[in-house]
Design a protein around this motif. Structure first.
Motif, short mmCIF file in Angstrom:
data_model
loop_
_atom_site.label_atom_id
_atom_site.label_comp_id
_atom_site.label_asym_id
_atom_site.label_seq_id
_atom_site.Cartn_x
_atom_site.Cartn_y
_atom_site.Cartn_z
N PRO A 274 60.34 62.90 46.34
CA PRO A 274 60.80 62.25 46.32
C PRO A 274 60.98 61.06 46.81
CG PRO A 274 60.12 64.27 48.19
CD PRO A 274 59.10 64.02 47.10
N TYR A 275 61.86 59.60 46.74
CA TYR A 275 61.52 58.87 47.02
C TYR A 275 60.98 58.85 48.65
CZ TYR A 275 63.37 54.36 49.27
OH TYR A 275 63.70 52.51 49.04
N VAL A 276 62.10 59.01 49.33
CA VAL A 276 62.08 59.26 50.67
C VAL A 276 60.80 59.84 51.23
CG1 VAL A 276 61.79 61.22 51.30
CG2 VAL A 276 62.73 59.73 53.07
N ARG A 277 59.65 59.80 50.03
CA ARG A 277 57.90 60.47 50.69
C ARG A 277 56.81 59.36 50.19
NH1 ARG A 277 56.85 65.76 50.59
NH2 ARG A 277 54.11 65.22 50.74
N ARG A 278 57.52 59.12 49.39
CA ARG A 278 57.25 57.20 48.45
C ARG A 278 56.80 56.77 49.96
NH1 ARG A 278 59.81 58.85 43.94
NH2 ARG A 278 60.55 56.90 44.04
N ARG A 279 58.55 55.74 49.75
CA ARG A 279 58.97 55.76 51.17
C ARG A 279 57.32 55.45 52.34
NH1 ARG A 279 61.06 50.20 49.94
NH2 ARG A 279 60.79 49.59 52.25
N GLU A 280 58.02 56.53 52.72
CA GLU A 280 56.70 56.82 53.98
C GLU A 280 55.24 56.62 53.44
OE1 GLU A 280 57.51 60.93 54.83
OE2 GLU A 280 59.81 60.62 56.06
N ARG A 281 54.93 56.83 52.33
CA ARG A 281 53.87 56.38 52.18
C ARG A 281 53.30 54.78 51.70
NH1 ARG A 281 51.08 61.25 49.75
NH2 ARG A 281 48.97 59.79 49.74
N LEU A 282 53.93 53.60 51.53
CA LEU A 282 54.20 53.04 50.99
C LEU A 282 54.61 52.15 52.22
CD1 LEU A 282 54.51 50.03 49.45
CD2 LEU A 282 56.97 50.17 49.69
N GLU A 283 55.18 52.18 53.34
CA GLU A 283 55.05 51.53 54.70
C GLU A 283 53.60 51.90 54.65
OE1 GLU A 283 59.09 52.97 56.07
OE2 GLU A 283 59.80 51.85 54.87
N ALA A 284 53.50 52.80 54.88
CA ALA A 284 52.49 53.82 56.11
C ALA A 284 50.84 52.28 55.92
CB ALA A 284 51.66 54.59 55.49
N LEU A 285 50.99 52.12 54.06
CA LEU A 285 50.31 51.35 53.65
C LEU A 285 50.15 49.48 54.69
CD1 LEU A 285 50.17 51.74 50.42
CD2 LEU A 285 48.36 52.50 52.12
N CYS B 41 70.75 51.32 44.81
CA CYS B 41 70.52 52.58 45.57
C CYS B 41 69.83 53.23 45.59
CB CYS B 41 72.10 53.06 45.13
SG CYS B 41 73.26 51.66 45.47
N LYS B 42 69.47 53.79 45.77
CA LYS B 42 67.72 54.76 45.55
C LYS B 42 68.37 56.17 46.00
CE LYS B 42 64.51 51.38 44.10
NZ LYS B 42 63.37 50.60 44.33
N ARG B 43 68.06 57.09 44.97
CA ARG B 43 69.06 58.74 45.63
C ARG B 43 67.27 59.09 47.02
NH1 ARG B 43 70.37 61.98 41.54
NH2 ARG B 43 68.45 62.99 42.02
N LEU B 44 67.22 59.66 47.95
CA LEU B 44 66.51 59.94 48.33
C LEU B 44 65.34 60.56 48.19
CD1 LEU B 44 68.20 59.77 52.28
CD2 LEU B 44 66.72 57.88 51.11
N ASP B 45 66.08 61.69 47.02
CA ASP B 45 65.70 62.69 46.97
C ASP B 45 64.65 62.71 45.26
OD1 ASP B 45 67.65 63.18 44.93
OD2 ASP B 45 67.84 64.93 45.87
N SER B 46 64.87 60.98 45.48
CA SER B 46 64.84 61.48 43.55
C SER B 46 62.90 60.93 43.06
CB SER B 46 65.53 59.91 43.26
OG SER B 46 65.40 58.61 43.90
N SER C 281 67.68 55.42 34.79
CA SER C 281 68.04 56.59 35.69
C SER C 281 69.03 56.36 36.47
CB SER C 281 66.99 56.68 36.24
OG SER C 281 67.39 58.27 37.43
N ARG C 282 70.39 57.65 36.74
CA ARG C 282 71.24 57.44 37.08
C ARG C 282 70.49 57.54 39.05
NH1 ARG C 282 75.70 55.04 36.52
NH2 ARG C 282 77.00 56.30 38.33
N ALA C 283 69.73 58.46 39.14
CA ALA C 283 68.88 58.31 40.13
C ALA C 283 68.47 56.88 41.54
CB ALA C 283 67.60 58.32 40.78
N TRP C 284 68.88 56.25 40.94
CA TRP C 284 69.15 54.32 40.91
C TRP C 284 70.06 54.16 40.39
CZ3 TRP C 284 63.32 51.92 40.39
CH2 TRP C 284 61.90 53.17 41.51
N ILE C 285 70.77 52.91 40.87
CA ILE C 285 72.14 52.64 40.89
C ILE C 285 71.92 51.33 41.30
CG2 ILE C 285 74.46 51.87 40.44
CD1 ILE C 285 74.64 55.55 41.41
N LYS C 286 72.19 49.83 40.20
CA LYS C 286 72.18 48.77 40.82
C LYS C 286 73.39 47.12 40.70
CE LYS C 286 70.69 47.01 35.82
NZ LYS C 286 70.31 46.39 35.24
N ILE C 287 73.73 47.22 41.81
CA ILE C 287 75.29 46.80 41.96
C ILE C 287 74.80 45.38 41.74
CG2 ILE C 287 77.11 45.90 42.87
CD1 ILE C 287 76.32 49.29 44.25
#
Length: 328
Positions: free
Chosen positions: A136-147, A181-186, A194-200
């Motif tokens: 899910p996005y939230v886990r990938r984000r954690e891995r990214l920030e840890a780099l 906007c990115k859904r945390l579980d996507s 994808s509708r899991a990412w929405i751009k405004i």
């Protein structure tokens, strides 16, 4: 190791998620740049691929030092290449001078010295021997920030969980392009819009004067494909761009009749824009257009037609335009 080729996931245009779901979404600033997927092979090299899959590494030599930042750990990173103006905001106009130079390394190096780019990294798709696409996005984000990927020409932008309305308001306040906007579980869906990412996209509307038009092609043959529009500044009508979207077929046919009645051989714009095949009209029609931002030369970026404004005189469509005589 050989890293997998991963087309970037794309966002769908839309609006903020409902307030009741706000906490299920992360919000990132939408950047006005060139999408890139960076492949760090773990041997000190970096390969940059555009959204099309084209190898654009040679166009951005200043991003070469990104290759060894993770040592021997291979990675595939998703991001956006930006050119920043004097105020630190992304300028697509500046970036245009850096794009398309993958086959001209010497020219790319000279321009890099004058207008260096910066890549913002917002996702990690592969790390070490592991694919992260199904996380899910939230886990990938954690891995990214840890780099800890923050350097002279790259950074990891902050993502905000919840508070979408405030985040969008902040982008408007600071003149930024918009919000993603990115859904945390996507999960990451390669190549999918994808509708899991929405751009405004933050859009602005203004009144413009129609001074010419360009013939349509294909199904639009015989109709205007785009209108050339301007605004008054310093006592003259300055061209601020061309608008080719926003009409129904019936509205485009009606517009064709209005333009035919105003035909003239004299270009109303000063200076005359570079528009091969243009037909000029008397500057009598006023319309309202929506656009994202202006270039430094005053041109409208991504304009779309909204409506005719018969209630306005052409001279009322004034704007703050550049004072120099640079052709626009």
């Amino acid at each position: 190791m050989t890293l997998p080729l991963i087309p970037p996931m794309l966002a769908t245009p839309g609006a903020l998620p409902p307030a009741a779901q706000d906490a299920r979404w992360a919000y990132e600033t939408k950047q006005d740049g060139q999408r890139v997927v960076a492949y760090l092979a773990g041997d000190g090299s970096v390969l940059l691929r555009a959204r099309s899959g084209e190898d654009i590494t040679a166009a951005y030599p200043e991003l070469g030092p990104l290759g060894p930042v993770l040592g021997a750990t291979p990675a595939v990173l998703d991001g956006e290449i930006l050119a920043l103006d004097a105020e630190g905001r992304a300028s697509f106009q500046l970036l245009q001078g850096r794009m398309g130079l993958a086959h001209s390394p010497a020219l790319a190096a000279r321009r890099a010295a004058r207008v260096p780019v910066h890549v913002v990294l917002f996702d990690v798709l592969h790390l070490g021997t592991d694919s992260l696409l199904a996380l899910p996005y939230v886990r990938r984000r954690e891995r990214l920030e840890a780099l800890g990927l923050d350097g002279p020409y790259w950074s990891t932008p902050r993502a905000i969980v919840g508070h979408g309305a405030k985040a969008l308001a902040a982008t408007r306040e600071h003149g930024l392009e918009g919000l993603v906007c990115k859904r945390l579980d996507s999960v990451y869906e390669p190549g999918v819009r994808s509708r899991a990412w929405i751009k405004i996209r933050n859009m602005v509307s203004e009144d413009v004067v129609v001074g010419g038009w360009l013939p349509g092609r294909g199904r639009l043959t015989g109709l205007p494909g785009a209108v050339l529009v301007g605004q008054y500044g310093g006592g003259r009508l300055r061209c601020v761009g061309s608008v080719g979207t926003g009409w129904s077929e019936a509205e485009r046919s009606e517009l064709a009749g209005l333009l035919a009645a105003l035909a003239t051989d004299v270009c109303p714009f000063d200076p005359v824009p570079a528009a091969r095949g243009a037909h000029w009209v008397l500057p009598r029609l006023v319309g309202e257009v929506r656009y994202s931002v202006r270039t430094r030369a005053g041109m409208l970026r991504q304009p779309s037609w909204l409506r005719l404004r018969p209630d306005l005189a052409p001279e009322e469509s004034a704007a703050r335009l550049p004072d120099d005589d640079t052709p626009v």
